[in-house]
Design a protein around this motif. Sequence first.
Motif, PDB file in Angstrom:
ATOM      1  N   HIS B 164      10.193  -4.789   6.707  1.00 54.07           N
ATOM      2  CA  HIS B 164       9.318  -5.940   6.498  1.00 54.07           C
ATOM      3  C   HIS B 164       9.083  -6.184   5.026  1.00 54.07           C
ATOM      4  O   HIS B 164       8.097  -6.794   4.656  1.00 54.07           O
ATOM      5  N   TYR B 178       7.567  -8.440  -1.744  1.00 57.21           N
ATOM      6  CA  TYR B 178       6.738  -9.120  -0.751  1.00 57.21           C
ATOM      7  C   TYR B 178       6.610  -8.215   0.449  1.00 57.21           C
ATOM      8  O   TYR B 178       7.607  -7.833   1.042  1.00 57.21           O
ATOM      9  N   LEU B 180       5.457  -8.155   4.006  1.00 60.81           N
ATOM     10  CA  LEU B 180       5.040  -9.078   5.057  1.00 60.81           C
ATOM     11  C   LEU B 180       3.951  -8.498   5.930  1.00 60.81           C
ATOM     12  O   LEU B 180       3.107  -9.206   6.430  1.00 60.81           O
ATOM     13  N   ARG B 181       4.006  -7.198   6.101  1.00 58.21           N
ATOM     14  CA  ARG B 181       3.044  -6.588   7.009  1.00 58.21           C
ATOM     15  C   ARG B 181       1.648  -6.567   6.387  1.00 58.21           C
ATOM     16  O   ARG B 181       0.655  -6.796   7.056  1.00 58.21           O
ATOM     17  N   MET B 182       1.622  -6.292   5.102  1.00 59.21           N
ATOM     18  CA  MET B 182       0.339  -6.240   4.420  1.00 59.21           C
ATOM     19  C   MET B 182      -0.084  -7.610   3.903  1.00 59.21           C
ATOM     20  O   MET B 182      -1.232  -7.809   3.535  1.00 59.21           O
ATOM     21  N   GLY B 183       0.853  -8.516   3.819  1.00 54.86           N
ATOM     22  CA  GLY B 183       0.523  -9.810   3.240  1.00 54.86           C
ATOM     23  C   GLY B 183       0.215  -9.718   1.769  1.00 54.86           C
ATOM     24  O   GLY B 183      -0.733 -10.313   1.287  1.00 54.86           O
ATOM     25  N   GLN B 184       1.030  -8.943   1.071  1.00 55.88           N
ATOM     26  CA  GLN B 184       0.777  -8.772  -0.349  1.00 55.88           C
ATOM     27  C   GLN B 184       2.043  -8.964  -1.146  1.00 55.88           C
ATOM     28  O   GLN B 184       3.150  -8.759  -0.656  1.00 55.88           O
ATOM     29  N   LEU B 185       1.828  -9.360  -2.361  1.00 51.94           N
ATOM     30  CA  LEU B 185       2.940  -9.509  -3.288  1.00 51.94           C
ATOM     31  C   LEU B 185       2.676  -8.560  -4.447  1.00 51.94           C
ATOM     32  O   LEU B 185       1.639  -8.632  -5.102  1.00 51.94           O
TER      33      LEU B 185
END
Lengths: 952, 314
Positions: B164, B178, B180-185
């Motif tokens: 992810h 990126y 995706l699981r944490m929603g962080q960049l």
Amino acid sequence: MASDGESEEDFVTYGTPLEPLEEDEPLRKPIPVQDQTVKDEKGRYKRFHGAFTGGFSAGYFNTVGTKEGWTPSTFVSSRNQKAEKQNARPEDFMDDEDFSEHGIAPQQITTTEDFVSGRPDQIRDKARAISSLSAPIPGDTLLEELITPAQSSIGVELLRKMGWKDGQGVGPRVKRRQRKQNIDVRVYGCALPPSGSEESEDDEFAPENVTFAPKDVTPVDFTPKDDVHGLGYRGLDPLQALTGGSGASHINLFTLDSDRASLFAGSRKAGQHRKGGISGQGFGVGAMEEEDDDIYHRDAMSNYDTVLGGEEPGDGLYGWTAPQQYRQKKKDSSRDAAYVGKILEGFTLASKPEEAKTVFPPPALPRDYRPVHYFRPVVDTSSVSPLVAQALQTSRGQLSQDAPQQSRHTLDSTQRREMLGETSLQGPRSVFELLDSKDRERLNEIRKASEEKRSTLQDRFRSSTTPSHSHTQPQVSKAQPDVQLQPLVSDTQQQALSVWSSPTAQTGQAFKPFEKNPSKQARYERYVSHLKQGDKDALEVSLDPTMTEWERSREQDEFLRAAVLYKPSNSSLSSRFTRGKHEDDTDSVEVARDQEGDVNDKEAAVKMKMFGKLTRDTIEWHPDKLLCKRFNVPDPYPGSSIVGLPKVKRDKFSVFNFLSVLDDRQISQATPTSSSGGAPASSHGSSSAASGKRSRWDVAEQRPKVKEAEQQPDHTVTATSATTSDSTTAAESKVSESDAEQKTKKAEDEEEEEEVRPPIDLFKAIFASSSDEKSSSSSEEDSGKEEEQEAEPEMPIVTPAPPVVPQAPPTSSLINMTEPETRIADKGEQKDASSVKTADVDYEEFGPRLPPPGQVFPSSSSPVREEKPKKQSKERHKSKKEHKHHKEKKHKKKSKKHKHKGKQKKKKKTEETDDSSDDSGDSDSDGGDVIKTGFVSNEELLQRLKNLRGKK
Amino acid sequence: MAFPEPRPQPDRLPQHLLRTVDCQQGAVRAVRFNADGNYLMTCGSDKSLKLWSASRGALLKTYTGHGYEVLDADGSYDNSQLCSCSADKTVVLWDVATGQVTRKLRGHAGRVNCIRFNEEATVMLSGSIDGTVRCWDTRSRKMEPIQKLDEARDGISSLKVVAHELLTGSVDGRVRRYDLRMGQLHVDFIGSPITCVCFSQDGQCTLSSSLDASVRLLDKNTGELLGEYTGHQNKDYKLDCCLSEKDTHVLSCSEDGHVYCWDLVEGSVTLKLPVGKAVVQSLSFHPTEPRLLTAMEGRVQIWGAEPEEMDTAE
């Protein structure tokens, strides 16, 4: 279902096989559902009737006997059986089915539910089956089923064997006298408080050699509370209620607490209690009662306390509460006892009384306080239409034009200070003072350099061209930050002045940059009007003297910028463009909420190899829902509709937006100014160091260039000419700016028309980080010709450009196109690689290039490199942007022209001056990287320029 | 981060040339193994993409349909699809067996430098010189990307996808991850333009090579520098780097015609593989075996740990 004959023994068959169909037998009709019957094992019909066990075998089949009704049973004399006990059992009236396995009274021995394990143990079942087969009586495991586990647990059994008896405690026997078991004080859970009374009561004789079993311990009740009753609730025990069991443990719900007659009359014995447990008013006296109780309770006033507050003073022997009180006092040591029946199970009395909370009275309200607030409407004239404002003015008598006096939020710091009567701060008045001396020096240097340059250039262009050309000069470059570069500001000032005082300037001023702040706008308009009159110190006059220096300088800067930006457009030019129907949008722009940190810090960290926290930014990022789905991960932000980075609206005209933009620009601008403007130029390194920030491409490109310069001494000549052309370009750009109309005309008919071009600074500003023009003059010389040949078919034929051309970044496409070959040539490998043609000139590329394809595939294109214009920052004002785009376009066109022109020139092989200037023009794109060894005087330069023009 | 434990016997490195394949498709811009390492894809500058057998070196299929040189390619996990990107600004999804274009996606504003499938080949992620990464849905017929990641301020030069996580390297000198699981960049600043990024096989580290001629191994979670590998030349060109199949070595192309191989822990050059005279453009490491692909000019070379005995085609 029926298996094949040959392997029948191998198969397990279920059910009854269908009868084999006879060929000649006619097909039997299937029996309809209503005719189908069920028979039991004895061949009797079973019918669904809805009886006791599942519905079958009710009705006359089983009970009545015949269709007609009861059959009279034949008389059988029972005289002989008289002696036999006629004992009807329930089984006599049961059906056969009731005795079966699933009936009411199964006759087979089955394990009761207590002993059935939850899960059928397959292994044990199998073992049992096997053992039953091998047992003396096959198929029977009687013995096993007869054995039932004992009810009591093994622990109890063991205890019993050790001599324990029910009701005793566990443990070694004690010598103490056994306490009375039936004490009326029950203790729950917790230990008794130490009571001396018990010891004192133990005055009976206790023989020495008699031991007693320890007391039994009441186990702590661990039953969870799973009902909704209150704590300690116990339902009415019917046994106690009816039989009148020990009333002590039973809460008598039906006697009043105040009914203390029973308490008082202690003579009444327990045996005289009424038989029924339930008594009290409301329940009459039953016929079986021996006594006639006074069921009609009369409540007397004497039952009640007549005095509020504490107990009466004195011995308190009077009043109904007295005996109780005495009794309590006596038992004071064991205070818990008084609460028997009132303490919930598992609770004890607190040893310390709870502290009383101090409650403060609410504050007294002022007398004239009114609980409703009245909001005075404040109207800003700038935000409402004049009509509304007028209406408000008439209605209210005043407008918020002078509202600054009213609302403190509209005041600025000076005004507030004045109102408060504070003295001004003693700290540094401008940002400039905060800079350290080194930076200040640098700024001074830059300032000086640019000043010098500008003055010379201005002198020059005054002499050569008409001043009317000057008003399209670029402004972007001039937009200096307010670091109080006074001379620069004054320079801009002059520019603004020239712009606004020029005859072509239109009087109609449509743009109001400071519409939000009316007073500021007024000041700005004053400033513009001063400008139009040609007032030199328009700024000083128009600014508010009461403001702080910082504010003033900021405003000054803003005004300057605005004046230059929103200069009156040419009539010819403005006729070509129409104003946007819709306002660009509101005054806010969307900016990413989380921004990456400062790059400079990071660069420093990278230099020190301190990767980690310093170089890392973690930003909230929202992936698209579908993307999450495709990646098989849950949406990290299920509720949010944002995709990408969260954005926030920010004021478009915010000072901070301008500041940040300016900072970038200043830096990028400082480089060319300092390097080209006759700065000491001891080495390129110093100049780039002075700029503080190098473009990333410098890193890779500098070294080879220096090398080349060292290797080929004749480069110094070019370098010299580079300087020359640089200033020439600048001069030229200063010189002549014609409007677009003129230009297009020129483009069509005049070949050798003077080129119209904004100064270099503009390009620098636009292509701020694009200093990766890699060409060296040697590469230019090496591959110039072929590059021309290639470029020729592709180039749209535009007007040839003038001889002197600035280092416009787009030209770098032309230059860089040949760059890979030259690089290779320099390396000494693949000499023939230079024969590889570059195919697409207009193809843009940046970033790390692809390696050259080599000889393998001659037709393949070699990488081409060109700078993409840097993305315009969103915050910048729209019109500014437009302006820039416009310039860019012009510029691109020009650069193409230039290419063509250069080509022509080369073909002609005209003059050395041409060549040199052309070369220098290209090589100049190195910025300040080329070591400048010579300096060409301005006169000489001008002469050369004129020369050129004359030739054309 | 757990470094791989030192192994008792010397690591097997792909130091023997097994085969040289002349691809006949101009300069080979990129060479890639497929998911299981049995096939290889070469991206040619003559607009074609070719599929080869890795063991025999035989050409299996040529995929034509791009309008300009092909720059990167990737194969799906089930070998049923290929994706490629090109300098013609398009991303193309190919059917392996028929060689037909399944989808041709336009949207990038500039040439597309790199492309990868995600693990299930449901999304194609392409990074372009226009500074965006676009996520294309391979399941739907929509011509628009699912999402456009425009955080980079300059062109994307390389990207990788693992589970992810998406790792991108950009010319603005930053490595972005990126999650995706944490929603962080997570943005790691390197400074110099990034040419190639990689995840380590254990997924704990990221490898990034940049134009300052160094390859850096960063801790994925904290961004700390775990190792820096220098000695090769990389100043101008977009060259690849990678990790060996067991994370024991770091490999990178070089402009001096060698492939440099460093010990991951010690950071010393353990092998300098002479590939040729020109620039080694691209390399790819076998997912499970010590086998290496290098691309120089128009040729692809296959390197193995032991010299191939009988069936060497040369």
